[in-house]
Design a protein around this motif. Sequence first.
Motif, PDB file in Angstrom:
ATOM      1  N   UNK A 365       7.149  -4.919  13.867  1.00  0.00           N
ATOM      2  CA  UNK A 365       6.795  -3.646  12.132  1.00  0.00           C
ATOM      3  C   UNK A 365       7.392  -2.272  13.584  1.00  0.00           C
ATOM      4  N   UNK A 366       7.985  -1.471  13.159  1.00  0.00           N
ATOM      5  CA  UNK A 366       7.960  -0.662  13.605  1.00  0.00           C
ATOM      6  C   UNK A 366       7.006   0.904  13.748  1.00  0.00           C
ATOM      7  N   UNK A 367       6.150  -0.528  12.363  1.00  0.00           N
ATOM      8  CA  UNK A 367       4.487   0.735  12.429  1.00  0.00           C
ATOM      9  C   UNK A 367       3.869  -0.618  12.686  1.00  0.00           C
ATOM     10  N   UNK A 368       2.743  -0.736  13.849  1.00  0.00           N
ATOM     11  CA  UNK A 368       2.130  -1.984  13.841  1.00  0.00           C
ATOM     12  C   UNK A 368       1.216  -2.002  13.096  1.00  0.00           C
ATOM     13  N   UNK A 369       0.657  -2.457  11.955  1.00  0.00           N
ATOM     14  CA  UNK A 369      -0.653  -2.356  11.051  1.00  0.00           C
ATOM     15  C   UNK A 369      -2.329  -2.744  11.975  1.00  0.00           C
ATOM     16  N   UNK A 370      -2.985  -1.935  11.513  1.00  0.00           N
ATOM     17  CA  UNK A 370      -4.399  -2.346  12.232  1.00  0.00           C
ATOM     18  C   UNK A 370      -5.396  -4.017  10.776  1.00  0.00           C
ATOM     19  N   UNK A 371      -5.870  -4.875  10.618  1.00  0.00           N
ATOM     20  CA  UNK A 371      -6.463  -5.556   9.971  1.00  0.00           C
ATOM     21  C   UNK A 371      -6.450  -4.747   8.367  1.00  0.00           C
ATOM     22  N   UNK A 372      -7.847  -3.666   8.724  1.00  0.00           N
ATOM     23  CA  UNK A 372      -7.761  -3.003   7.878  1.00  0.00           C
ATOM     24  C   UNK A 372      -6.531  -2.005   6.420  1.00  0.00           C
ATOM     25  N   UNK A 373      -5.644  -1.959   7.592  1.00  0.00           N
ATOM     26  CA  UNK A 373      -4.438  -0.959   7.055  1.00  0.00           C
ATOM     27  C   UNK A 373      -3.331  -2.389   6.780  1.00  0.00           C
ATOM     28  N   UNK A 374      -3.558  -3.724   6.864  1.00  0.00           N
ATOM     29  CA  UNK A 374      -2.963  -5.183   5.989  1.00  0.00           C
ATOM     30  C   UNK A 374      -3.861  -5.338   4.854  1.00  0.00           C
ATOM     31  N   UNK A 375      -5.053  -5.424   4.905  1.00  0.00           N
ATOM     32  CA  UNK A 375      -5.548  -5.428   3.524  1.00  0.00           C
ATOM     33  C   UNK A 375      -5.211  -4.360   2.508  1.00  0.00           C
ATOM     34  N   UNK A 376      -4.990  -2.678   3.119  1.00  0.00           N
ATOM     35  CA  UNK A 376      -4.681  -1.394   1.478  1.00  0.00           C
ATOM     36  C   UNK A 376      -3.285  -2.336   1.145  1.00  0.00           C
ATOM     37  N   UNK A 377      -2.284  -2.372   2.131  1.00  0.00           N
ATOM     38  CA  UNK A 377      -1.408  -2.932   2.262  1.00  0.00           C
ATOM     39  C   UNK A 377      -1.195  -4.228   0.788  1.00  0.00           C
ATOM     40  N   UNK A 378      -2.397  -4.927   0.754  1.00  0.00           N
ATOM     41  CA  UNK A 378      -2.210  -6.123   0.076  1.00  0.00           C
ATOM     42  C   UNK A 378      -2.621  -5.707  -1.233  1.00  0.00           C
ATOM     43  N   UNK A 379      -3.085  -4.523  -1.182  1.00  0.00           N
ATOM     44  CA  UNK A 379      -3.854  -3.905  -2.724  1.00  0.00           C
ATOM     45  C   UNK A 379      -2.559  -3.685  -2.872  1.00  0.00           C
ATOM     46  N   UNK A 380      -2.312  -2.745  -2.652  1.00  0.00           N
ATOM     47  CA  UNK A 380      -0.890  -1.529  -3.077  1.00  0.00           C
ATOM     48  C   UNK A 380       0.613  -3.165  -3.715  1.00  0.00           C
ATOM     49  N   UNK A 381       0.468  -4.089  -3.312  1.00  0.00           N
ATOM     50  CA  UNK A 381       1.167  -4.689  -3.637  1.00  0.00           C
ATOM     51  C   UNK A 381       0.341  -5.278  -5.028  1.00  0.00           C
ATOM     52  N   UNK A 382      -0.404  -5.122  -5.813  1.00  0.00           N
ATOM     53  CA  UNK A 382      -0.834  -6.240  -6.746  1.00  0.00           C
ATOM     54  C   UNK A 382      -0.768  -5.462  -7.087  1.00  0.00           C
ATOM     55  N   UNK A 383       0.110  -5.781  -8.355  1.00  0.00           N
ATOM     56  CA  UNK A 383      -0.012  -5.515  -9.742  1.00  0.00           C
ATOM     57  C   UNK A 383      -0.010  -6.825 -10.908  1.00  0.00           C
ATOM     58  N   UNK A 384      -1.181  -6.164 -11.848  1.00  0.00           N
ATOM     59  CA  UNK A 384      -1.138  -6.908 -13.116  1.00  0.00           C
ATOM     60  C   UNK A 384      -0.358  -8.158 -14.008  1.00  0.00           C
TER      61      UNK A 384
END
Length: 384
Positions: A365-384
């Motif tokens: 990826x052009x920006x390589x994420x940390x584990x914590x950033x990946x968790x944040x992205x997962x949460x951002x993808x959540x839709x009820x």
Amino acid sequence: MYQLTLPQKIFYGNNSIKEISKITSNFGLKTLIITDKLIVSLNLLEDILASLNEKKMSWQIFDGVDSEPTDEIVAKALAFCQKGNYDSIIAVGGGSCIDTAKAVSVFMKNSGSYAAFASGKVIAKKALPLIAVPTTAGTGSEVTDVTVITDTQKDIKYMIKQSAFLPFAAVVDPQMSCTSPAFVTATTGLDALCHALESFISQKAQPITRLFSLSAIKLIMENLLVAYNNPENLVSRGNLAQAAMEAGIAFSNASVTLIHGMSRPVGAVHHIPHGISNALLLEAVINYTKPKITAELATIAKYLNPEKKGTDEELAESFLQDLQELIARLEIPSYTSFGVSRPAFIKSLNKMANDAIASGSPENNPIIPTIDEIKTIYLASWQD
């Protein structure tokens, strides 16, 4: 220096399926067809069997692929294959059938574990010759040296990339995908779109793969909704089949990035189909990566519409709006549609994030994420 790896032969276009016996008979007169029961029930094997019969070839069918490929399904298919003295394998179906057949073709000649091969253990012997016939326009597995197999005990999807998994030939006939339901057309099409987007922005992208990526993006953006609403439209089906193939060539040589790296754990842990998990993650990952890919997104926007004017930021935002509109019109279901609760999703974040990093794809990826950033992205993808 760059390198481009492709199957030795690619046949594509209407009625290309009738060429299959000419390819297969070169290896001998006994072949195994790996597919699923739906393909059999839809009579999609008729032209293939007619072609084989013309060459007086003997064949048997393993139709036990019934989900995304797992170690258990591969074991059953491998045991079936070991009972016969087959000269080749024909895979007919979506990515699940093709990836299963890839694993069988390799394990017929080699011993080892998925974990070992995924970690770099070299597959020493040539696989049993494989001819891949896709019935969906999505994974592009027919032209890649990649297979993805789920370890059912560890809930890990292993992405294994080695030349032994590259089919000898791909036969891409748009008519084979006309029976795909709208839902399958949508999810496989978005999988191909992710392949094209990710390979375009990947740190391993090269000039030729970017040409394939751009062409695939344009074909998908212009044809996916048409095929979704009108499955009998052979022009749109042909364009999507070509796009999936082009995107497969692109990502097989330039690699996928963060979307696929995060998508595989979602599928392994929560049993959400691959194309859907990609679609659910697409917007969140692109938003995270956007600061480094504005110019690339603008290039895509101008390729889609050369008349469009604006700054790179404006063009990039225009493309992202078009992308969001496409996904909305395809009515992709949410995590909860598959019985995933938010507490269960949150509980799985550590495993999914660690498995995503371990897959290696986020490193492209052009920006390589940390584990914590990946968790944040997962949460951002959540839709009820």
